[in-house]
Design an enzyme around this catalytic site. Structure first.
Site, PDB file in Angstrom:
ATOM      1  CG  HIS A 123      37.305  32.372  33.672  1.00 56.07           C
ATOM      2  ND1 HIS A 123      38.620  31.974  33.648  1.00 56.07           N
ATOM      3  CD2 HIS A 123      37.314  33.620  34.215  1.00 56.07           C
ATOM      4  CE1 HIS A 123      39.380  32.931  34.149  1.00 56.07           C
ATOM      5  NE2 HIS A 123      38.610  33.946  34.506  1.00 56.07           N
ATOM      6  CG  HIS A 186      39.210  40.448  40.273  1.00 58.96           C
ATOM      7  ND1 HIS A 186      39.187  41.510  39.405  1.00 58.96           N
ATOM      8  CD2 HIS A 186      39.370  39.352  39.482  1.00 58.96           C
ATOM      9  CE1 HIS A 186      39.309  41.087  38.153  1.00 58.96           C
ATOM     10  NE2 HIS A 186      39.434  39.780  38.164  1.00 58.96           N
TER      11      HIS A 186
END
Ligand SMILES: [Fe+2]
Length: 273
Positions: A123, A186
């Site tokens: 991804h 994150h």
């Protein structure tokens, strides 16, 4: 020719896999920013897109973890993840083997990099490529920075990598666009997934936009881990792009914290002279 575009964007899988879970106003801003970047890359008329990403144990593992790696293949297949989950159909991304080899030869004058003739895109590559090159019509040269497994490459060496990328672009007669993908704060694959430190992100983006080397390198991994999570180590991809466009200042086109995407969705570009 040289560098004709330099930008950065997020690659969180939630951006495509859970796209409907952002607030509608955030979704509009994010979509508009990726569309703006799609057009900016097209307008720059590049011969190839060099994507600096942070691979996630899809190709490089603890048996052999390069700090920096460059793809030198005719093509790359992706996504390695379930296409239905990621909502990105599998495709074969064209490579630029000869150009990659040419760039590598120049980069290696200054920085030691691994190179790969096989590479499956996860991804980190496929979310940006899906959004920015929907027609799959531009050769891609992947570059990976180890943002995953300590000891990580020091930020000063990451900056040197970016400078080496620029030197290689300048030495080539091709028009090359550079894109960094990742971070910023994150906590993926942890109980804190969905947490976002927007203040830390905005401070980092301000430094990125000023393109001030000393401020960009003034992070320790311990501080980054505390304030930006283990995903925060991906600031390396943004720092490499800043170094490649060292004379430029950046503009933040979008920053939208979306917990469902597990990241502050960022799209930003350097103003090319
Ligand atoms: Fe990542």
């Amino acid at each position: 020719m040289s560098l004709v575009f330099a930008g950065v964007c997020s690659h969180g899988p939630g951006i495509t896999a859970r796209s409907e879970r952002a607030a509608p106003e955030s979704k509009l801003k994010i979509d508009a920013a990726y569309a703006r970047m799609r057009e900016a890359i097209r307008a720059a008329r590049p011969d190839a897109l060099l994507v600096v990403s942070a691979e996630h144990f899809a190709n490089f593992f603890m048996n052999n973890m390069p700090s920096f790696a460059v793809g030198m293949a005719d093509y790359y297949d992706g996504p390695i993840e379930d296409p239905e989950w990621l909502r990105i159909p599998r495709r074969r991304v064209p490579g630029a083997k000869a150009l990659a080899r040419e760039l590598l030869a120049t980069m290696m004058q200054d920085v030691d990099v691994a190179f790969c003739e096989e590479w499956k895109f996860d991804h980190g590559m496929m979310v940006p490529l899906h959004l920015l090159l929907p027609d799959n019509d531009l050769p891609v040269i992947p570059v990976n920075i180890n943002c995953q497994a300590a000891p990580l490459p020091p930020l000063a060496r990451v900056h040197a990598l970016g400078q080496a990328i620029r030197k290689a672009c300048d030495a080539s007669d091709k028009r090359i666009a550079v894109l960094g993908t990742g971070g910023i704060s994150h906590w993926p694959c942890t109980p804190d997934s969905g947490r976002i430190n927007a203040d830390w992100d905005r401070e980092f983006l301000a430094r990125w936009a000023r393109n001030e080397r000393s401020a960009l390198l003034d992070y320790t991994d311990a501080d980054t881990y505390r304030d930006g999570g283990q995903g925060g180590f991906e600031i390396r991809t943004y720092i490499a792009v800043a170094a490649a466009a060292a004379e430029c200042q950046g503009e933040i086109w979008c920053y939208e914290p979306v917990p469902a995407f597990a990241c502050g969705c960022t799209v930003a570009a350097m103003s090319m002279a």
